[in-house]
Motif scaffolding. Structure first.
Motif, PDB file in Angstrom:
ATOM      1  N   TYR A 151       0.849  -1.189   0.000  1.00 61.47           N
ATOM      2  CA  TYR A 151       0.000   0.000   0.000  1.00 61.47           C
ATOM      3  C   TYR A 151       0.886   1.241   0.000  1.00 61.47           C
ATOM      4  N   PRO A 152       0.317   2.400  -0.277  1.00 63.25           N
ATOM      5  CA  PRO A 152       1.131   3.626  -0.221  1.00 63.25           C
ATOM      6  C   PRO A 152       1.781   3.796   1.154  1.00 63.25           C
ATOM      7  N   HIS A 153       2.961   4.351   1.146  1.00 66.46           N
ATOM      8  CA  HIS A 153       3.703   4.612   2.382  1.00 66.46           C
ATOM      9  C   HIS A 153       4.045   6.087   2.483  1.00 66.46           C
ATOM     10  N   GLU A 154       4.143   6.550   3.706  1.00 69.34           N
ATOM     11  CA  GLU A 154       4.464   7.951   3.927  1.00 69.34           C
ATOM     12  C   GLU A 154       5.928   8.262   3.647  1.00 69.34           C
ATOM     13  N   ASN A 155       6.783   7.228   3.727  1.00 66.93           N
ATOM     14  CA  ASN A 155       8.178   7.460   3.363  1.00 66.93           C
ATOM     15  C   ASN A 155       8.810   6.175   2.826  1.00 66.93           C
ATOM     16  N   PHE A 156       9.903   6.359   2.134  1.00 65.69           N
ATOM     17  CA  PHE A 156      10.579   5.269   1.432  1.00 65.69           C
ATOM     18  C   PHE A 156      11.079   4.185   2.385  1.00 65.69           C
ATOM     19  N   LEU A 157      11.659   4.559   3.497  1.00 63.43           N
ATOM     20  CA  LEU A 157      12.207   3.565   4.414  1.00 63.43           C
ATOM     21  C   LEU A 157      11.127   2.684   5.029  1.00 63.43           C
ATOM     22  N   ASP A 158       9.969   3.247   5.308  1.00 62.99           N
ATOM     23  CA  ASP A 158       8.867   2.421   5.806  1.00 62.99           C
ATOM     24  C   ASP A 158       8.423   1.409   4.753  1.00 62.99           C
ATOM     25  N   MET A 159       8.441   1.819   3.479  1.00 62.74           N
ATOM     26  CA  MET A 159       8.088   0.886   2.409  1.00 62.74           C
ATOM     27  C   MET A 159       9.113  -0.250   2.335  1.00 62.74           C
ATOM     28  N   ILE A 160      10.377   0.065   2.456  1.00 59.25           N
ATOM     29  CA  ILE A 160      11.424  -0.963   2.450  1.00 59.25           C
ATOM     30  C   ILE A 160      11.184  -1.948   3.600  1.00 59.25           C
ATOM     31  N   GLY A 161      10.823  -1.432   4.769  1.00 57.49           N
ATOM     32  CA  GLY A 161      10.525  -2.293   5.906  1.00 57.49           C
ATOM     33  C   GLY A 161       9.343  -3.213   5.646  1.00 57.49           C
ATOM     34  N   SER A 162       8.304  -2.696   5.006  1.00 58.25           N
ATOM     35  CA  SER A 162       7.138  -3.522   4.678  1.00 58.25           C
ATOM     36  C   SER A 162       7.493  -4.616   3.682  1.00 58.25           C
ATOM     37  N   ILE A 163       8.300  -4.284   2.698  1.00 54.90           N
ATOM     38  CA  ILE A 163       8.721  -5.295   1.721  1.00 54.90           C
ATOM     39  C   ILE A 163       9.530  -6.386   2.412  1.00 54.90           C
ATOM     40  N   ALA A 164      10.431  -5.991   3.309  1.00 55.21           N
ATOM     41  CA  ALA A 164      11.221  -6.986   4.049  1.00 55.21           C
ATOM     42  C   ALA A 164      10.320  -7.894   4.870  1.00 55.21           C
ATOM     43  N   HIS A 165       9.306  -7.323   5.470  1.00 55.06           N
ATOM     44  CA  HIS A 165       8.355  -8.098   6.269  1.00 55.06           C
ATOM     45  C   HIS A 165       7.633  -9.136   5.406  1.00 55.06           C
ATOM     46  N   GLU A 166       7.130  -8.700   4.251  1.00 58.54           N
ATOM     47  CA  GLU A 166       6.410  -9.619   3.355  1.00 58.54           C
ATOM     48  C   GLU A 166       7.352 -10.658   2.757  1.00 58.54           C
ATOM     49  N   LYS A 167       8.582 -10.270   2.494  1.00 59.99           N
ATOM     50  CA  LYS A 167       9.587 -11.207   1.983  1.00 59.99           C
ATOM     51  C   LYS A 167       9.764 -12.365   2.957  1.00 59.99           C
TER      52      LYS A 167
ATOM     53  N   ALA B 257      15.122 -11.059  -2.254  1.00 59.64           N
ATOM     54  CA  ALA B 257      15.548  -9.668  -2.053  1.00 59.64           C
ATOM     55  C   ALA B 257      15.853  -8.988  -3.379  1.00 59.64           C
ATOM     56  N   ILE B 258      16.593  -9.672  -4.230  1.00 60.09           N
ATOM     57  CA  ILE B 258      16.940  -9.092  -5.533  1.00 60.09           C
ATOM     58  C   ILE B 258      15.684  -8.708  -6.293  1.00 60.09           C
ATOM     59  N   GLU B 259      14.709  -9.588  -6.337  1.00 56.18           N
ATOM     60  CA  GLU B 259      13.506  -9.329  -7.128  1.00 56.18           C
ATOM     61  C   GLU B 259      12.539  -8.356  -6.455  1.00 56.18           C
ATOM     62  N   MET B 260      12.341  -8.490  -5.153  1.00 53.51           N
ATOM     63  CA  MET B 260      11.302  -7.696  -4.500  1.00 53.51           C
ATOM     64  C   MET B 260      11.669  -6.222  -4.342  1.00 53.51           C
ATOM     65  N   TYR B 261      12.958  -5.922  -4.329  1.00 51.98           N
ATOM     66  CA  TYR B 261      13.346  -4.510  -4.195  1.00 51.98           C
ATOM     67  C   TYR B 261      13.471  -3.807  -5.547  1.00 51.98           C
ATOM     68  N   LYS B 262      13.497  -4.546  -6.644  1.00 53.92           N
ATOM     69  CA  LYS B 262      13.648  -3.934  -7.966  1.00 53.92           C
ATOM     70  C   LYS B 262      12.608  -2.854  -8.264  1.00 53.92           C
ATOM     71  N   PRO B 263      11.309  -3.134  -8.075  1.00 52.72           N
ATOM     72  CA  PRO B 263      10.339  -2.102  -8.474  1.00 52.72           C
ATOM     73  C   PRO B 263      10.444  -0.800  -7.681  1.00 52.72           C
ATOM     74  N   VAL B 264      10.812  -0.876  -6.413  1.00 52.30           N
ATOM     75  CA  VAL B 264      10.938   0.383  -5.653  1.00 52.30           C
ATOM     76  C   VAL B 264      12.235   1.103  -5.955  1.00 52.30           C
ATOM     77  N   ILE B 265      13.274   0.343  -6.228  1.00 53.51           N
ATOM     78  CA  ILE B 265      14.539   0.978  -6.615  1.00 53.51           C
ATOM     79  C   ILE B 265      14.388   1.648  -7.974  1.00 53.51           C
ATOM     80  N   ASN B 266      13.748   0.949  -8.908  1.00 55.17           N
ATOM     81  CA  ASN B 266      13.517   1.525 -10.240  1.00 55.17           C
ATOM     82  C   ASN B 266      12.626   2.764 -10.170  1.00 55.17           C
ATOM     83  N   LYS B 267      11.670   2.757  -9.246  1.00 54.99           N
ATOM     84  CA  LYS B 267      10.748   3.891  -9.100  1.00 54.99           C
ATOM     85  C   LYS B 267      11.488   5.133  -8.595  1.00 54.99           C
ATOM     86  N   THR B 268      12.493   4.947  -7.756  1.00 57.49           N
ATOM     87  CA  THR B 268      13.201   6.085  -7.184  1.00 57.49           C
ATOM     88  C   THR B 268      14.343   6.591  -8.062  1.00 57.49           C
ATOM     89  N   ASN B 269      14.737   5.831  -9.076  1.00 59.35           N
ATOM     90  CA  ASN B 269      15.840   6.265  -9.972  1.00 59.35           C
ATOM     91  C   ASN B 269      15.319   7.070 -11.130  1.00 59.35           C
TER      92      ASN B 269
END
Length: 129
Positions: A74-90, A117-129
């Motif tokens: 879901y939408p997150h208020e900041n990038f680091l919280d989103m990274i934490g959520s992805i790690a949790h779901e991973k 990790a390699i796959e799940m972080y790709k879409p957020v990394i690509n979104k921020t670049n």
């Protein structure tokens, strides 16, 4: 909505990852949910989350009968919280997949964690670049 699909090669498990950006994403997300054959009450709960613009969370849905996994961010208020959520779901995927295929041993679990990790972080990394 950002839609990203990948497969864990060794286990041939397809994973769909969705990143909800606004309530306008509901129609497309609903189509994805229906393919998992989820109970109607779960779909109704997801509809409420998206349309009420729920933030700072994530969920993972499994249907091992059909070999499908859906991760929704879901939408997150900041990038680091989103990274934490992805790690949790991973971690949910790691644990549930290990149970399903009776995966044991530190090394096997570590390779799985790395592949995810390699796959799940790709879409957020690509979104921020």
């Amino acid at each position: 909505m950002i839609l990203y699909k990948f497969e864990i090669p060794i286990y041939k498990l397809p994973i769909t990852m969705t990143i909800i950006e606004s309530k306008e994403d509901w129609k497309e997300y609903h189509t994805i949910l229906k393919k998992l054959n989820l109970p109607k009450d779960v779909i109704a709960e997801e509809k409420e989350r998206v349309l009420d613009e729920y933030v700072n969370g994530a969920r993972t849905f499994f249907n091992f009968k059909y070999k499908r996994v859906l991760v929704v961010i879901y939408p997150h208020e900041n990038f680091l919280d989103m990274i934490g959520s992805i790690a949790h779901e991973k971690r949910h995927i790691e644990d549930d997949l290990a149970k399903q295929i009776d995966l044991v041993g530190d090394e096997a679990l570590t390779y799985l964690a790395g592949a995810l990790a390699i796959e799940m972080y790709k879409p957020v990394i690509n979104k921020t670049n």
